[in-house]
Scaffold this motif. Structure first.
Motif, mmCIF file in Angstrom:
data_model
loop_
_atom_site.group_PDB
_atom_site.id
_atom_site.type_symbol
_atom_site.label_atom_id
_atom_site.label_comp_id
_atom_site.label_asym_id
_atom_site.label_seq_id
_atom_site.Cartn_x
_atom_site.Cartn_y
_atom_site.Cartn_z
ATOM 1 N N ALA A 149 17.459 -23.754 44.438
ATOM 2 C CA ALA A 149 16.998 -22.908 45.541
ATOM 3 C C ALA A 149 18.140 -22.073 46.111
ATOM 4 N N TYR A 150 19.318 -22.659 46.266
ATOM 5 C CA TYR A 150 20.470 -21.900 46.761
ATOM 6 C C TYR A 150 20.849 -20.797 45.771
ATOM 7 N N ALA A 151 20.828 -21.111 44.477
ATOM 8 C CA ALA A 151 21.181 -20.103 43.480
ATOM 9 C C ALA A 151 20.192 -18.945 43.497
ATOM 10 N N GLU A 152 18.914 -19.258 43.566
ATOM 11 C CA GLU A 152 17.902 -18.205 43.599
ATOM 12 C C GLU A 152 17.995 -17.387 44.880
ATOM 13 N N GLY A 167 31.255 -33.381 40.636
ATOM 14 C CA GLY A 167 30.877 -33.237 39.239
ATOM 15 C C GLY A 167 30.049 -34.366 38.682
ATOM 16 N N GLN A 168 29.946 -35.485 39.407
ATOM 17 C CA GLN A 168 29.133 -36.610 38.934
ATOM 18 C C GLN A 168 27.647 -36.257 38.856
ATOM 19 N N TYR A 169 27.233 -35.247 39.594
ATOM 20 C CA TYR A 169 25.808 -34.925 39.634
ATOM 21 C C TYR A 169 25.423 -34.009 38.474
ATOM 22 N N PRO A 170 24.292 -34.271 37.802
ATOM 23 C CA PRO A 170 23.859 -33.428 36.685
ATOM 24 C C PRO A 170 23.228 -32.110 37.108
ATOM 25 N N SER A 171 23.041 -31.895 38.405
ATOM 26 C CA SER A 171 22.346 -30.704 38.890
ATOM 27 C C SER A 171 22.993 -29.408 38.406
ATOM 28 N N PHE A 172 24.315 -29.407 38.279
ATOM 29 C CA PHE A 172 25.024 -28.168 37.966
ATOM 30 C C PHE A 172 24.898 -27.820 36.487
ATOM 31 N N LEU A 178 21.608 -20.421 35.571
ATOM 32 C CA LEU A 178 21.280 -19.693 36.799
ATOM 33 C C LEU A 178 22.530 -19.463 37.644
ATOM 34 N N LEU A 179 23.429 -20.440 37.657
ATOM 35 C CA LEU A 179 24.631 -20.363 38.488
ATOM 36 C C LEU A 179 25.724 -19.502 37.876
ATOM 37 N N LEU A 180 25.836 -19.532 36.547
ATOM 38 C CA LEU A 180 26.983 -18.921 35.883
ATOM 39 C C LEU A 180 27.160 -17.435 36.204
ATOM 40 N N PRO A 181 26.116 -16.607 36.200
ATOM 41 C CA PRO A 181 26.333 -15.193 36.546
ATOM 42 C C PRO A 181 26.858 -15.004 37.963
ATOM 43 N N LEU A 182 26.439 -15.850 38.892
ATOM 44 C CA LEU A 182 26.917 -15.761 40.271
ATOM 45 C C LEU A 182 28.393 -16.131 40.349
ATOM 46 N N VAL A 183 28.794 -17.132 39.567
ATOM 47 C CA VAL A 183 30.198 -17.543 39.545
ATOM 48 C C VAL A 183 31.054 -16.445 38.931
ATOM 49 N N LYS A 184 30.605 -15.897 37.813
ATOM 50 C CA LYS A 184 31.368 -14.857 37.127
ATOM 51 C C LYS A 184 31.550 -13.623 37.993
ATOM 52 N N GLU A 217 38.164 -30.366 35.791
ATOM 53 C CA GLU A 217 37.868 -30.281 34.364
ATOM 54 C C GLU A 217 36.378 -30.055 34.125
ATOM 55 N N GLU A 218 35.543 -30.728 34.927
ATOM 56 C CA GLU A 218 34.096 -30.539 34.791
ATOM 57 C C GLU A 218 33.695 -29.135 35.225
ATOM 58 N N ILE A 219 34.295 -28.635 36.285
ATOM 59 C CA ILE A 219 34.017 -27.267 36.733
ATOM 60 C C ILE A 219 34.425 -26.264 35.662
ATOM 61 N N GLN A 220 35.578 -26.467 35.050
ATOM 62 C CA GLN A 220 36.017 -25.579 33.973
ATOM 63 C C GLN A 220 35.068 -25.643 32.784
ATOM 64 N N ARG A 221 34.628 -26.838 32.445
ATOM 65 C CA ARG A 221 33.713 -26.989 31.306
ATOM 66 C C ARG A 221 32.417 -26.222 31.538
ATOM 67 N N LEU A 222 31.909 -26.317 32.773
ATOM 68 C CA LEU A 222 30.616 -25.701 33.070
ATOM 69 C C LEU A 222 30.708 -24.200 33.319
ATOM 70 N N PHE A 223 31.763 -23.780 34.018
ATOM 71 C CA PHE A 223 31.777 -22.403 34.524
ATOM 72 C C PHE A 223 32.972 -21.568 34.072
ATOM 73 N N GLY A 224 33.921 -22.174 33.358
ATOM 74 C CA GLY A 224 35.033 -21.407 32.849
ATOM 75 C C GLY A 224 36.011 -20.947 33.910
ATOM 76 N N VAL A 225 36.008 -21.578 35.082
ATOM 77 C CA VAL A 225 36.952 -21.244 36.146
ATOM 78 C C VAL A 225 37.555 -22.529 36.672
#
Length: 321
Positions: A149-152, A167-172, A178-184, A217-225
């Protein structure tokens, strides 16, 4: 080393917070404290995140800082010294970056409304200096529906947000596409809230480093930042030792808050909105949570409140570089 030592289950966050609401006490103003080179650089009223809350009208104000136990009421941090100054840290290396070399981002990201980064002078409870900015920050990540909902909402409205994630949560991973374009684009900053939401004052230096680096490390894996150099200590608990350990692995900028949506527990939507009306104002860092659905139906009303006050949303990186 067991990297999940001292995790704090999400249900415990809720139970502790509800217990502390029952202990509501008079509001307290933060005071400017010297913490060596990492001194607290802003005055503020703040709500404790994810659990313990000191309060006014069951909502609570107080300064989120050091404590020896997650069960203690939040209070201003003790003075002390840290071994590192708050300077930008190098990005870590990615483990299977999804699409790009990890980077810490840039203040020149498209849409950044802050022309020049403001000076960082220690743990921040607000946005230093004059202006009509507001930082809407959101913690944790237990509920994938709230993450979505926040991403949308951000994509639809252009609201700039900072997620302090666990990072323990699978939500990301579930909503990565959906999140990646906003992060980029820089509209959404992903910052560090530790991997398992452990109270850092209860961990060894090695465990503190592991909580932050594993999450990065988990943030980098998911979003490249990389999330460096920004982090938010769970519960707002920190001391000089925590800051020094965090700084040793590149996390030199602890971010606190000044006012909360109080949605770390399952409160009704109109209560979330009431807290927003009380605390949303210029130059504040507001904290919300990605845990319960109460906020979903009032996101547009909160944004409308910001618009009526003439506020411009910024990420923490937008503002401080």
């Amino acid at each position: 080393m067991n990297t999940t030592q001292n995790p704090v289950p999400f249900e415990a966050h809720r139970d502790r917070r509800n217990t502390m609401i029952d202990r509501s006490v008079a509001s307290r103003r933060g005071v400017l404290l010297s913490l060596g080179a990492l001194g607290l650089g802003a005055l503020g009223l703040a709500l404790t995140s994810c659990s313990s809350t000191t309060g006014v009208n069951a909502g609570a104000t107080g300064s989120p800082t050091a404590s020896g136990s997650p069960d203690a009421s939040a209070s201003v941090a003790p003075s002390g010294s840290a071994s590192a100054t708050p300077t930008a840290a190098p990005s870590g290396s990615a483990s299977a970056s999804p699409s790009a070399t990890p980077s810490s981002g840039s203040t020149q990201a498209p849409g950044n409304p802050v022309p020049t980064p403001r000076p960082w002078d220690g743990p921040q409870t607000g946005l230093v200096g004059e202006g009509k900015y507001v930082a809407w920050t959101v913690d944790d990540g237990a509920n994938p529906d709230v993450v979505r909902a926040y991403a949308e909402f951000a994509r639809r409205t252009g609201t700039r947000l900072t997620f302090f994630i666990n990072g323990q949560y699978p939500s990301f991973e579930q909503h990565r596409e959906l999140l990646l374009p906003l992060v980029k684009s820089g509209q959404l900053q992903i910052a560090n809230h530790t991997y398992s939401h452990a109270a850092l004052t209860k961990l060894s230096d090695e465990q503190i480093v592991r909580e932050l680096t594993r999450n990065d490390e988990e943030i980098q894996r998911l979003f490249g930042v990389s999330s460096k150099p920004y982090f938010r200590p769970p519960y707002g608990y920190y001391d000089a030792r925590v800051l020094a350990a965090a700084a040793s692995c590149g996390f030199t900028r602890p971010v606190l808050w000044y006012g909360s949506l109080a949605d770390s527990s399952n409160i009704p939507s109109q209560e979330v909105l009431r807290f927003a009306k009380e605390y949303v104002d210029a130059q504040r860092i507001i904290i919300g949570h990605l845990n319960y659905p109460g906020v979903i139906s009032v996101m547009d009303e909160i944004k409308g409140l910001m618009d009526r006050k003439g506020l411009t949303t910024v990420t923490i990186r937008d503002y401080y570089g």
